[in-house]
Design a protein around this motif. Structure first.
Motif, PDB file in Angstrom:
ATOM      1  N   ALA A  54       2.047  -5.919   5.080  1.00  0.00           N
ATOM      2  CA  ALA A  54       0.649  -6.337   4.992  1.00  0.00           C
ATOM      3  C   ALA A  54       0.555  -7.626   4.341  1.00  0.00           C
ATOM      4  O   ALA A  54      -0.460  -8.274   4.587  1.00  0.00           O
TER       5      ALA A  54
ATOM      6  N   MET B 248       4.555  -2.775   2.879  1.00  0.00           N
ATOM      7  CA  MET B 248       3.759  -3.273   1.972  1.00  0.00           C
ATOM      8  C   MET B 248       4.109  -4.939   1.998  1.00  0.00           C
ATOM      9  O   MET B 248       3.320  -5.613   2.183  1.00  0.00           O
TER      10      MET B 248
ATOM     11  N   GLU C  20       8.167   2.453   3.239  1.00  0.00           N
ATOM     12  CA  GLU C  20       6.707   1.862   2.624  1.00  0.00           C
ATOM     13  C   GLU C  20       6.739   0.596   1.996  1.00  0.00           C
ATOM     14  O   GLU C  20       5.969  -0.032   2.212  1.00  0.00           O
TER      15      GLU C  20
ATOM     16  N   TRP D 177      -0.075   0.293   5.130  1.00  0.00           N
ATOM     17  CA  TRP D 177       0.248  -1.061   5.141  1.00  0.00           C
ATOM     18  C   TRP D 177       0.516  -1.591   6.294  1.00  0.00           C
ATOM     19  O   TRP D 177       0.247  -2.868   6.632  1.00  0.00           O
TER      20      TRP D 177
ATOM     21  N   GLU E  11      -3.610   2.723   1.675  1.00  0.00           N
ATOM     22  CA  GLU E  11      -2.158   2.484   1.739  1.00  0.00           C
ATOM     23  C   GLU E  11      -1.392   2.539   3.173  1.00  0.00           C
ATOM     24  O   GLU E  11      -0.422   2.988   3.395  1.00  0.00           O
TER      25      GLU E  11
ATOM     26  N   VAL F 222      -0.848  -4.000  -3.512  1.00  0.00           N
ATOM     27  CA  VAL F 222       0.805  -4.040  -3.521  1.00  0.00           C
ATOM     28  C   VAL F 222       1.063  -3.628  -4.987  1.00  0.00           C
ATOM     29  O   VAL F 222       1.680  -2.888  -5.117  1.00  0.00           O
TER      30      VAL F 222
ATOM     31  N   ALA G 247      -4.631  -8.022  -0.673  1.00  0.00           N
ATOM     32  CA  ALA G 247      -3.408  -7.443  -0.544  1.00  0.00           C
ATOM     33  C   ALA G 247      -2.510  -7.450  -1.284  1.00  0.00           C
ATOM     34  O   ALA G 247      -1.797  -6.472  -1.774  1.00  0.00           O
TER      35      ALA G 247
ATOM     36  N   LEU H  39      -5.984  -1.174   3.261  1.00  0.00           N
ATOM     37  CA  LEU H  39      -5.140  -1.029   1.971  1.00  0.00           C
ATOM     38  C   LEU H  39      -5.560  -0.052   0.913  1.00  0.00           C
ATOM     39  O   LEU H  39      -4.745   0.476   0.327  1.00  0.00           O
TER      40      LEU H  39
END
Length: 399
Positions: free
Chosen positions: A229, A226, A222, A178, A176, A206, A202, A173
């Protein structure tokens, strides 16, 4: 791997080994002097019998017999304590080692836990080194390895596995990554019930990334990562209850199994914690102590002396104890649950300052504080091991 990283890992593994040798000595002392002979099988060295008591006995049943098809019930029809309360990754790893080597679970379980403990220390050290530098990272790992409940890192318990997976998720995390974070978070749902605080971590990661989108625009990939995740953390809390339902045919099989450890009482958020602190310290003082603990923790983790850890580690250190207070009975097992609170160890030694901050703690002071606190932890560990690993029927307070 650079030379400096190799040197760092060599020192880290050396420190971790020293603390594991200390713990081994403590457990062997307990085995030799103060164990009831009823626990010894005569089939393996006595250390391994000790290392598979309590939760280890449940994991052995899972590794050798699997999970039951039906939930066992007592004469009143209430669900009894059973294997479905225990998550499957650790016993499956032990079973794999048993199949490959022919070792009994009494040896395979502690070996798996010990190896996973080393892996957890490495991932933790690399994560902390990236955030707060080498001295603070080594100090944090040293306190983790010396923690009073650290014997559970080398017996048939899941503390080492949980720490490894947790550190992996937190590091992913922070970096990044994810998609990978979501996958590992989902895996934690088969190892340890930490989905709620991990989901909050998380979410914070984010939000931090989203707020920085002006300087670093978000791509669709990405953004999807996110979301993945977050979804992975959310699903990790549902996957095991769903599998229990599938395995037993009982939709609420997991919660009713967990309530069996409370004599059938349903889980009421915060009630067991409030009851316990008030039982130990009185109604008013118990509440004051509980609130004081969380205030102190907030001061530790939200002050400038912890800024180097970053929002992901801050959030974990604050959310996880709150989750424990809400969801669990704070009895003897609380010691080992708190071993996952490793970011606080870094703050204790003054290693949480940002690396470029002029107020950063000198290395010699970090080392001194680490030595002093580690010595206190080791003394506490001797007491904790004596009280909880010394099995004297009918008393049986588990680690």
């Amino acid at each position: 791997m650079t030379r400096s990283t190799g040197r760092f890992l060599l020192i880290l593994l050396g420190l971790y080994t020293l603390f594991r040798l200390f713990t081994t000595g403590v457990l062997l002392w307990i085995v030799a002097e103060h164990q009831d002979p009823v626990i010894f099988s005569g089939e393996v060295p006595r250390y391994f019998d000790l290392a598979t008591l309590w939760d280890g006995a449940w994991y052995e049943r899972i590794a050798t017999e699997g999970y039951p098809d039906q939930l066992p019930v007592n004469d009143q029809g209430q669900v009894r304590q059973n294997e479905w309360a225990f998550y499957p990754i650790f016993p499956l790893l032990a079973k794999g080692l048993m199949l490959v080597t022919g070792l009994p679970f009494a040896v395979a379980g502690p070996v798996v836990a010990t190896v996973l403990g080393y892996a957890a220390a490495v991932v933790m050290g690399l994560l902390l080194r990236e955030r707060v530098g080498t001295p603070a990272a080594l100090g944090g790992v040293a306190l983790f390895a010396a923690f009073p409940a650290s014997p559970t890192l080398q017996v048939a318990y899941t503390e080492s596995l949980a720490t490894l997976l947790l550190c992996a998720v937190l590091w992913l995390l922070i970096r990044e990554r994810w998609w990978a974070a979501g996958a590992v978070a989902l895996l934690t749902g088969l190892a340890r019930p930490i989905a709620l605080p991990l989901g909050l971590v998380a979410l914070v990661a984010v939000i931090v990334r989203w707020r920085g989108r002006a300087e670093r625009p978000l791509s669709r990939r990405e953004a999807a990562g996110m979301f993945t995740a977050l979804a992975g953390c959310g699903a990790s809390g549902l996957i095991w209850p769903a599998l229990v339902w599938l395995g037993t045919g009982v939709p609420d099989g997991y919660p009713v199994t967990m309530s069996a450890w409370r004599q059938g009482e349903p889980v009421t958020p915060f009630a067991p914690t409030l009851d316990m602190v008030q039982f130990l310290f009185g109604d008013f003082r118990g509440l004051v102590y509980l609130v004081g603990f969380f205030v102190l923790l907030a001061v530790m983790m939200l002050g400038p002396w912890a800024r180097g850890l970053g929002p992901v580690l801050w959030t974990w250190a604050l959310a996880y104890p709150f989750y424990l207070a809400a969801a669990l009975d704070p009895w003897t097992s609380i010691y080992r649950y708190l071993i996952l609170l490793f970011p606080a160890f870094v703050v204790l030694i003054g290693g949480g300052w940002p690396r470029a901050d002029a107020r950063e703690t000198p290395t010699w002071l970090i080392v001194l504080r680490t030595v002093v606190i580690a010595a206190l932890f080791l003394a506490w560990q001797v007491w904790w091991s004596w009280e909880l690993f010394r099995f004297e029927p009918p008393r049986d307070n588990p680690p």
